[in-house]
Structures are given as structure tokens and as C-alpha cells.
Scaffold this motif. Structure first.
Motif, short mmCIF file in Angstrom:
data_model
loop_
_atom_site.label_atom_id
_atom_site.label_comp_id
_atom_site.label_asym_id
_atom_site.label_seq_id
_atom_site.Cartn_x
_atom_site.Cartn_y
_atom_site.Cartn_z
N UNK A 165 0.83 -1.21 0.00
CA UNK A 165 0.00 0.00 0.00
C UNK A 165 0.86 1.26 0.00
N UNK A 166 1.97 1.22 0.74
CA UNK A 166 2.86 2.38 0.80
C UNK A 166 3.48 2.66 -0.57
N UNK A 167 3.91 1.61 -1.26
CA UNK A 167 4.51 1.79 -2.59
C UNK A 167 3.48 2.34 -3.57
N UNK A 168 2.28 1.77 -3.57
CA UNK A 168 1.23 2.25 -4.48
C UNK A 168 0.82 3.68 -4.17
N UNK A 169 0.71 4.00 -2.89
CA UNK A 169 0.38 5.37 -2.50
C UNK A 169 1.48 6.33 -2.92
N UNK A 204 -0.07 3.04 -9.85
CA UNK A 204 -0.39 2.91 -8.43
C UNK A 204 -1.79 2.39 -8.19
N UNK A 205 -2.74 2.84 -9.03
CA UNK A 205 -4.12 2.38 -8.89
C UNK A 205 -4.25 0.90 -9.21
N UNK A 206 -3.65 0.46 -10.32
CA UNK A 206 -3.70 -0.97 -10.67
C UNK A 206 -2.97 -1.80 -9.62
N UNK A 207 -1.89 -1.24 -9.06
CA UNK A 207 -1.19 -1.94 -7.99
C UNK A 207 -2.06 -2.12 -6.76
N UNK A 208 -2.89 -1.14 -6.46
CA UNK A 208 -3.81 -1.27 -5.33
C UNK A 208 -4.83 -2.38 -5.57
N UNK A 236 -13.55 -2.47 -0.86
CA UNK A 236 -12.29 -1.83 -1.25
C UNK A 236 -12.21 -1.70 -2.77
N UNK A 237 -12.59 -2.75 -3.49
CA UNK A 237 -12.59 -2.68 -4.95
C UNK A 237 -13.55 -1.62 -5.45
N UNK A 238 -14.74 -1.57 -4.86
CA UNK A 238 -15.74 -0.59 -5.29
C UNK A 238 -15.26 0.84 -5.01
#
Length: 251
Positions: free
Chosen positions: A42-46, A70-74, A96-98
Motif C-alpha cells: 500500500x505504501x509503494x502504491x500510495x 499505483x491504482x492498478x497496484x492497489x 475496497x474494490x468498489x
């Protein structure tokens, strides 16, 4: 050229490989827990998203690429945390997906980006498909409705008529699959299934009609008639089963 460009990039590549190796070794040895792995992801994607926002006004699409990555990584991190790590239940996974899909649609609204519009729809439909494993047909249709309405309004705002036509085709096929699958378990009555299908088909059609400007030279005018006819034929198939070809042509 060799020292300042080539060797520099080779060195960066080896450093990244070394970091990945030590991270994998730490995970294998149990030094990094599953929760810590998820937090790191989450930290990397953020970080990618924040960095992309800082670079969003650059002339190139670098900022958009970083935010999209980052979004696709989340999405992948949320899926991995539920499927492989078991850190939360299925309901949290769906929410979370929604939420991430709605955020992507919001970014698309802000920056007039079709790319994030597509990312939001794909993620939203995936979140809508998740409850089907547990028989959550009503929940699946509700989530689909949220995504379809939001995506139609967004595409209509920017006059993305072809995107609305694609949304109609994808959402109609998905809703038809949900209704057909639910018919084997008698979840909805036939009249209810017909009403649900027509309602979902009507949303993109109405959005298209809202933004379409009649022009005899515009080839996109075929969509309204074609979509209406196909929706009517689908309703007949749902109500009466597969129709003989002469009957279908006559209707």
C-alpha cells in the motif's frame, strides 16, 4: 555515453534486483509478516499515486502513468491480501474494490481521462462479480447499477458516445449473465428479471440520447435504434426462451 547513461541504468537495475532479492529472502525467512507485506504494498502504491499527482501537469503523460500504475497496484494488493494472505473477509474486499473504482471514475471526471474511466469500470464490474460466488445476486446487481450510472453520467458529460455504446454492450452482457445464472436458483421472477434487464439497458441508452445530436452525416446515430432492438429481443428470449428464427425476424 557508456558511463553516464548505459552503466548508470545497469547499476540501477542491479540495485533494484538486489532489493527484491533481499525482500523475497526476508519474506521466505518469516522476517516480514503478511500484514507488513500488505502495508508495504500500500505504501509503494500510495507513493506512486502521490508522485504522479505532483507531476500531473507535466506536458507528458508521466503523471497519469504513475497514478494508473499505483491504482492498478492497489487492485492487485487488495486481491492478494484477501485471496492469498487472508487478511480480511470477502465483504471488505468488495468494498475496497468498489471504493477504488469510484475513485478512478472521480479522477476521470477531474482530468477528463478515458483511461481511468475504463479502469474504474473494469474494477467496478469485478467487484460486482465477486458476490456471485456466495449467491449474492442482488448485491451484484446493486454494485453494477452504481458503476453503470456513474460511468454513464461521466461519459455523457464529456460526450464520449462510443464509450457509452461500449458500456451498454458490456453491462448488458454482464447483467444478462447474472439474471440467467440466478434463474437456475429461482432468485428473481421472470417479470422482475425483465424489469431489471430493461432498466440496466435503459441507463446507457438514455445517456447516449442525452448527448447525441441528430445529424444525417453522423454514423453514430445507429446506436439508439440498434440498442433498443437488441434489448427488446433479449427481453423476448428471457421471457419465452430461444425463439425460432422466423418469429424473431417478424418481431
Amino acid at each position: 555515453m557508456l558511463g553516464s547513461v548505459v552503466l548508470t541504468r545497469v547499476g540501477i537495475g542491479f540495485v533494484l534486483l538486489a532489493i527484491l532479492y533481499f525482500v523475497a529472502l526476508a519474506i521466505q525467512s518469516g522476517w516480514i509478516t503478511l500484514a507488513a507485506q500488505f502495508a508495504g504494498e500500500l505504501a509503494v502504491c500510495a507513493g506512486l499515486i502521490v508522485f504522479g499527482l505532483l507531476k500531473i501537469n507535466d506536458r507528458t503523460d508521466f503523471g497519469h502513468v504513475m497514478i494508473g500504475g499505483g491504482s492498478c497496484g492497489l487492485y492487485l494488493s487488495f486481491a492478494g491480501a484477501h485471496v492469498y494472505k487472508g487478511l480480511y473477509n470477502g465483504e471488505t474486499f468488495v468494498l475496497l474494490f468498489l471504493a477504488l473504482s469510484v475513485a478512478n471514475l472521480g479522477f476521470s471526471w477531474w482530468r477528463s481521462s478515458k483511461t481511468f474511466w475504463v479502469i474504474g469500470i473494469v474494477g467496478g464490474l469485478v467487484s460486482a462479480a465477486l458476490p456471485l460466488d456466495r449467491g449474492g445476486y442482488a448485491a451484484s446487481l446493486i454494485l453494477t447499477g452504481v458503476i453503470v450510472v456513474a460511468a454513464t453520467i461521466l461519459a455523457g458529460k464529456f460526450n464520449w458516445l462510443k464509450a457509452i455504446a461500449a458500456l451498454w454492450a458490456i453491462s448488458s452482457c454482464f447483467v444478462a449473465y447474472v439474471l440467467v445464472d440466478s434463474s437456475y436458483k429461482d432468485i428473481f421472477t421472470v417479470p422482475a428479471s425483465l424489469a431489471i434487464f430493461v432498466a440496466f439497458s435503459f441507463v446507457p441508452i438514455a445517456g447516449y440520447a442525452w448527448r447525441f445530436i441528430a445529424n444525417k452525416f453522423d454514423p453514430e446515430g445507429w446506436f439508439l435504434m440498434t440498442a433498443s432492438v437488441l434489448t427488446a429481443l433479449a427481453v423476448l428470449v428471457i421471457a419465452e426462451g430461444p425463439l425460432p428464427l422466423p418469429h424473431s425476424v417478424t418481431i
